[in-house]
Design an enzyme around this catalytic site. Structure first.
Site, PDB file in Angstrom:
ATOM      1  N   THR A 105       1.092  -1.036  -0.511  1.00 13.66           N
ATOM      2  CA  THR A 105      -0.020   0.201  -0.039  1.00 13.66           C
ATOM      3  C   THR A 105       1.046   1.431  -0.105  1.00 13.66           C
ATOM      4  O   THR A 105       0.264   2.482  -0.443  1.00 13.66           O
ATOM      5  CB  THR A 105      -1.143   0.039   1.490  1.00 13.66           C
ATOM      6  OG1 THR A 105      -0.031   0.064   2.077  1.00 13.66           O
ATOM      7  CG2 THR A 105      -1.771  -1.004   1.598  1.00 13.66           C
ATOM      8  N   ASP A 197      17.837   1.403  -1.233  1.00 13.62           N
ATOM      9  CA  ASP A 197      17.568   1.554  -0.046  1.00 13.62           C
ATOM     10  C   ASP A 197      18.516   2.106   0.576  1.00 13.62           C
ATOM     11  O   ASP A 197      19.051   1.375   1.181  1.00 13.62           O
ATOM     12  CB  ASP A 197      16.584  -0.022   0.266  1.00 13.62           C
ATOM     13  CG  ASP A 197      16.304  -0.137   1.437  1.00 13.62           C
ATOM     14  OD1 ASP A 197      16.472   0.539   2.598  1.00 13.62           O
ATOM     15  OD2 ASP A 197      14.434  -0.642   1.686  1.00 13.62           O
TER      16      ASP A 197
HETATM   17  C1  PRP Z   1      12.212   4.396   3.604  1.00 18.83           C
HETATM   18  C2  PRP Z   1      12.549   5.272   4.021  1.00 18.83           C
HETATM   19  C3  PRP Z   1      11.450   6.540   4.892  1.00 18.83           C
HETATM   20  C4  PRP Z   1      10.386   6.065   3.874  1.00 18.83           C
HETATM   21  C5  PRP Z   1      10.061   6.847   3.277  1.00 18.83           C
HETATM   22  O1  PRP Z   1      11.745   3.294   4.838  1.00 18.83           O
HETATM   23  O2  PRP Z   1      13.700   5.706   5.098  1.00 18.83           O
HETATM   24  O3  PRP Z   1      10.908   6.046   6.422  1.00 18.83           O
HETATM   25  O4  PRP Z   1      11.192   4.708   3.844  1.00 18.83           O
HETATM   26  O5  PRP Z   1       8.812   6.419   1.976  1.00 18.83           O
HETATM   27  P1  PRP Z   1       7.384   7.265   1.971  1.00 18.83           P
HETATM   28  O6  PRP Z   1       7.698   9.319   1.690  1.00 18.83           O
HETATM   29  O7  PRP Z   1       6.802   7.652   1.122  1.00 18.83           O
HETATM   30  O8  PRP Z   1       6.913   7.456   3.019  1.00 18.83           O
HETATM   31  P2  PRP Z   1      11.019   1.939   5.036  1.00 18.83           P
HETATM   32  O9  PRP Z   1      10.080   1.841   5.038  1.00 18.83           O
HETATM   33  O10 PRP Z   1      12.357   1.191   4.159  1.00 18.83           O
HETATM   34  O11 PRP Z   1      11.580   1.200   5.723  1.00 18.83           O
HETATM   35  P3  PRP Z   1      13.356   1.528   6.997  1.00 18.83           P
HETATM   36  O12 PRP Z   1      14.424   2.530   7.063  1.00 18.83           O
HETATM   37  O13 PRP Z   1      12.926   0.625   7.797  1.00 18.83           O
HETATM   38  O14 PRP Z   1      13.669   0.506   5.609  1.00 18.83           O
END
Ligand code: PRP
Length: 206
Positions: A105, A197
């Site tokens: 999502t 990532d």
């Molecule tokens: C990534 C990143 C942000 C988010 C950005 O985290 O560090 O927190 O995604 O995406 P958005 O702007 O679409 O919300 P992730 O969910 O990959 O988690 P992690 O940092 O634990 O790897």
């Protein structure tokens, strides 16, 4: 307001950060260094109180920071943005917020928040390298505003235009400090050309 850094050191270091051959140790160093440079810019408007300081030669008029600063790293990837700033502002408090993005999502899911009932800081710096859809940043700032924080800034490394627009719409009062606004999001919600990532590349889990 959106502040995209124009500093040559930020541009140089961001290019190294993007490089797919940059290994986690170097990647972490670059995250730390770019964050320090961005924070120097993001904190330029912090208030100060006038204080006197005794030098070996007499009394000088000096300044001390007026506000208590909170660093709010968004787990996991925001963790690497803490230590450099903390060395520069050792009096800051660090409050972790755990969010992950549901892969299907793309909505943020909250899993860690130990904020006390009442706010303990006057200025919050939200730290997250990636502003993709903007959902995680907006959710973090929702949490901070519900806590009672009223001066909040977002500090990130890379943003998609979609994330900038979403965050500005949700929280128009929150300035966004970013090293670079990239071209776009791809169909799985990654910033392009981006850097991959940011969590996996820091922690060697990719
Ligand atoms: C990534 C990143 C942000 C988010 C950005 O985290 O560090 O927190 O995604 O995406 P958005 O702007 O679409 O919300 P992730 O969910 O990959 O988690 P992690 O940092 O634990 O790897």
């Amino acid at each position: 307001m959106v502040y995209e850094s124009q500093h040559p050191l930020v541009k140089h270091k961001l290019t190294l950060l993007r490089n797919a051959s940059t290994k986690p140790k170097k990647f972490r160093e670059l995250v730390r260094e770019i964050t320090l440079l961005l924070t120097y810019e993001a904190t330029a408007d912090l208030g100060v109180h006038q204080v006197n300081v005794e030098t070996p030669m007499g009394t000088a008029v000096g300044d001390e920071l007026a506000d208590k600063i909170g660093l709010i790293p968004v787990l996991r990837a925001g963790l690497g943005m803490v230590n450099g700033i903390w060395e520069m502002m050792p009096g800051a408090e660090v409050w972790h917020i755990g969010l992950y993005r549901d892969e299907r999502t793309l909505q943020p899911v909250s899993y860690y928040n130990k904020l006390p009932t009442a706010p303990t800081v006057q200025v919050c710096l939200v730290l997250d390298p990636m502003l993709a859809t903007g959902g995680s940043a907006a959710a973090t700032i929702d949490i901070l505003k519900n806590w009672g924080a009223n001066r909040i800034k977002f500090v990130g490394l890379l943003a998609a235009p979609e994330g900038i627009a979403a965050l500005q719409k949700a929280h128009p009062d929150v300035p966004i400090h970013i090293a670079k606004i990239d071209e776009r999001l791809n169909d799985v919600g990654f910033i392009v050309p981006g850097l991959g990532d940011a969590g996996d590349r820091q922690f060697g889990t990719g």
